[in-house]
Design a protein around this motif. Structure first.
Motif, PDB file in Angstrom:
ATOM      1  N   SER A 105       0.840  -1.202   0.000  1.00  0.00           N
ATOM      2  CA  SER A 105       0.000   0.000   0.000  1.00  0.00           C
ATOM      3  C   SER A 105       0.875   1.252   0.000  1.00  0.00           C
ATOM      4  CB  SER A 105      -0.929   0.009   1.214  1.00  0.00           C
ATOM      5  OG  SER A 105      -0.175   0.134   2.407  1.00  0.00           O
ATOM      6  N   ARG A 106       0.287   2.359  -0.457  1.00  0.00           N
ATOM      7  CA  ARG A 106       1.010   3.624  -0.464  1.00  0.00           C
ATOM      8  C   ARG A 106       1.408   4.028   0.958  1.00  0.00           C
ATOM      9  NH1 ARG A 106       1.741   7.759  -3.884  1.00  0.00           N
ATOM     10  NH2 ARG A 106       0.471   6.711  -5.455  1.00  0.00           N
ATOM     11  N   THR A 107       0.514   3.782   1.914  1.00  0.00           N
ATOM     12  CA  THR A 107       0.822   4.141   3.300  1.00  0.00           C
ATOM     13  C   THR A 107       2.025   3.371   3.807  1.00  0.00           C
ATOM     14  OG1 THR A 107      -1.522   4.574   3.699  1.00  0.00           O
ATOM     15  CG2 THR A 107      -0.121   4.265   5.622  1.00  0.00           C
ATOM     16  N   ALA A 108       2.070   2.061   3.513  1.00  0.00           N
ATOM     17  CA  ALA A 108       3.198   1.238   3.953  1.00  0.00           C
ATOM     18  C   ALA A 108       4.496   1.712   3.293  1.00  0.00           C
ATOM     19  CB  ALA A 108       2.932  -0.224   3.627  1.00  0.00           C
ATOM     20  N   GLU A 110       5.227   4.805   2.166  1.00  0.00           N
ATOM     21  CA  GLU A 110       5.632   6.081   2.759  1.00  0.00           C
ATOM     22  C   GLU A 110       6.194   5.880   4.152  1.00  0.00           C
ATOM     23  OE1 GLU A 110       2.150   8.428   2.594  1.00  0.00           O
ATOM     24  OE2 GLU A 110       2.258   8.828   0.424  1.00  0.00           O
ATOM     25  N   THR A 111       5.614   4.977   4.908  1.00  0.00           N
ATOM     26  CA  THR A 111       6.105   4.706   6.259  1.00  0.00           C
ATOM     27  C   THR A 111       7.483   4.054   6.200  1.00  0.00           C
ATOM     28  OG1 THR A 111       3.819   4.395   6.996  1.00  0.00           O
ATOM     29  CG2 THR A 111       5.547   3.587   8.434  1.00  0.00           C
ATOM     30  N   SER A 114      10.246   6.433   5.879  1.00  0.00           N
ATOM     31  CA  SER A 114      10.560   7.142   7.130  1.00  0.00           C
ATOM     32  C   SER A 114      11.288   6.264   8.132  1.00  0.00           C
ATOM     33  CB  SER A 114       9.275   7.681   7.751  1.00  0.00           C
ATOM     34  OG  SER A 114       8.430   6.614   8.148  1.00  0.00           O
ATOM     35  N   ILE A 118       4.845  -0.802  10.011  1.00  0.00           N
ATOM     36  CA  ILE A 118       3.420  -0.507  10.077  1.00  0.00           C
ATOM     37  C   ILE A 118       2.629  -1.794   9.960  1.00  0.00           C
ATOM     38  CG2 ILE A 118       3.290  -0.104   7.594  1.00  0.00           C
ATOM     39  CD1 ILE A 118       1.093   1.951   8.136  1.00  0.00           C
ATOM     40  N   GLU A 120      -1.118  -3.490   9.037  1.00  0.00           N
ATOM     41  CA  GLU A 120      -2.295  -3.188   8.230  1.00  0.00           C
ATOM     42  C   GLU A 120      -3.193  -4.413   8.165  1.00  0.00           C
ATOM     43  OE1 GLU A 120      -1.160  -0.173   4.748  1.00  0.00           O
ATOM     44  OE2 GLU A 120       0.087  -1.974   4.739  1.00  0.00           O
TER      45      GLU A 120
END
Length: 467
Positions: A105-108, A110-111, A114, A118, A120
């Protein structure tokens, strides 16, 4: 609705609410704990894989076959893994990943850039829910790979589903058992109340001798039974006193009426001289005066019982009051050949009503003169002892038996010796004296022996000192 039913319904409603809240909280905590256990397992697996990769130097190049042969934990049946490049494309995946096809996923992504992991959750059509963790692999400060470890939540869902069925089945059973127990316990707890009701019904029928059996435990029901018994005892005593009072009043009023009727009938049977008519009228007037005193004293006591007699609360100098009463008593005693003298008189101030205290003292002095022998002496004394005033009236008359000391303050009570000594008297004077003393927070004490005279002592608290 019967109290037993209401208690059971209230108890059942409260229990049902508690069971529902408890079940919801328990289900939520169980689901949270199972999910936390899955997350912990995923995190441990991912941490081991990442650490092993870094230690064995397979970075930056990875080979799927060699990776799986070196780290068989990455191919566990209940878990799958994928390794993504920084662009989000799959580099390596475990064989069982084909059944899931889980993209990054995009969230994973981006995380991962950093430097953080994460968790999910994912849900695909016709597939059980998935839980995945994405962990970044950093090399020289740059993101090299993203390791994703996941597992199916089917087992967790099945466990929660069985647990929910257990709760749904167990709750009604527990509620039914609890309601049955509540119904039984309510019946046991209310059984003494039924006994109180039956006793109250018998008492309502006029049987004031009924009493409740005292339960062994001094709980709320025990205290209720004790209070009920005390109340019935006081009612019984009050009714007995009322019946006795009515009987005595009837007797006291019937006697003068009988005398008047008898004398009038006798005088009217035949013509008589004028002096005979005059004698009968004078006798009737005396009986009328006696009935008037009885009625007046009864009205006074009745008003006193209802709280309609107004009492002042002013400083009263008892020594001055005693001197005034002494002057009146000397005149009355002179006609009866009784000497009224003053003993020790101390200056004393009490808080009260001057008129009522004067009536109290005058009644006691008149009683002392009434039951003294001709040529006798009555002494009045006033002493101060600590915080009390003691007003004593002493006579040397017929006296009172010790067994009658408490009875003489009852309304209409007169001893046989007193009735034989004089026909005058209503039997209400000492009752009025006791009431006046009690209203002044005091009492009337008696010391007497039959044939040796009596000492009536009025004990009153002193008036508070002025500031």
């Amino acid at each position: 609705m019967p109290l037993r039913v209401r208690l059971t319904l209230w108890y059942g409603s409260a229990l049902a609410l508690v069971l529902i809240i408890f079940s919801v909280v328990l289900y939520a905590m169980t689901a949270r704990n199972l999910r936390d256990a899955v997350d912990e397992s995923l995190e441990d697996t991912a941490t081991i894989a990442v650490r092993s990769l870094e230690e064995r130097g397979f970075l930056p190049l990875l080979n799927e076959r060699e990776l799986l042969s070196q780290f068989p934990e990455l191919a566990r049946i209940d878990k799958f893994f994928q390794i993504f490049s920084p662009s989000g494309t799959i580099t390596i995946s475990s064989p069982n990943i084909k059944h899931h096809d889980v993209p990054l996923s995009r969230t994973a992504l981006e995380t991962a850039f950093s430097g953080h992991s994460i968790f999910e959750s994912a849900k695909y059509p016709n597939e059980p829910p998935l839980r995945v963790i994405s962990v970044p692999i950093m090399y020289r400060g740059n993101l090299l790979y993203i390791v994703q470890v996941g597992t199916s939540m089917e087992t967790v869902g099945e466990t929660l589903r069985r647990f929910l069925i257990l709760l749904v089945v167990a709750m009604p059973i527990a509620l039914a058992v609890s309601l049955a127990g509540g119904w039984f316990l309510a019946g046991r707890a209310l059984r003494p109340v039924d006994e109180i009701t039956l006793a109250a019904q018998r008492i309502a029928a006029g049987d004031l001798t009924q009493r409740l059996g005292m339960p062994p435990a001094q709980d709320e029901i025990g205290r209720l039974a004790a209070t009920f018994n005390n109340m019935i005892g006081r009612l019984d005593a009050s009714f007995r006193q009322i019946r006795q009072f009515t009987s005595d009043a009837s007797h006291e009023l019937r006697t003068p009426l009988t005398v008047m009727k008898g004398e009038t009938d006798l005088i009217l049977r035949r013509p008589r001289p004028l002096e005979d008519y005059k004698g009968v009228l004078e006798s009737n007037l005396e009986e009328i005066d006696r009935m008037t005193r009885i009625v007046d004293e009864l009205l006074f006591l009745s008003r006193a019982d209802m709280g309609e007699v107004k009492m002042e609360a002013l400083p009263v100098a008892l020594e001055a009051l005693v001197e005034d009463v002494h002057r009146q008593a000397r005149l009355l005693g002179h006609d009866r050949n009784i000497e009224v003298v003053l003993g020790t008189i101390m200056p004393v101030v009490v808080q009260g009503d001057d008129l009522r205290l004067r009536e109290l003292l005058l009644n006691l002095v008149e009683n002392a003169m009434k039951y003294s022998h001709p040529g006798g002496k009555v002494e009045i004394s006033l002493l101060r002892e600590r915080q009390e005033a003691r007003l004593a009236i002493t006579d040397h008359g017929i006296g009172i038996a010790p067994s009658d000391h408490k009875k003489i303050f009852q309304r209409f009570f007169r001893t046989d010796v007193a009735r034989a000594h004089t026909k005058k008297g209503t039997g209400l004077g000492l009752a009025i004296c006791a009431w006046i003393a009690d209203l002044h927070n005091g009492r009337v004490e008696v010391q007497s022996e039959l044939g040796q005279g009596s000492i009536f002592t009025v004990v009153l608290p002193l008036a508070p000192s002025p500031p």
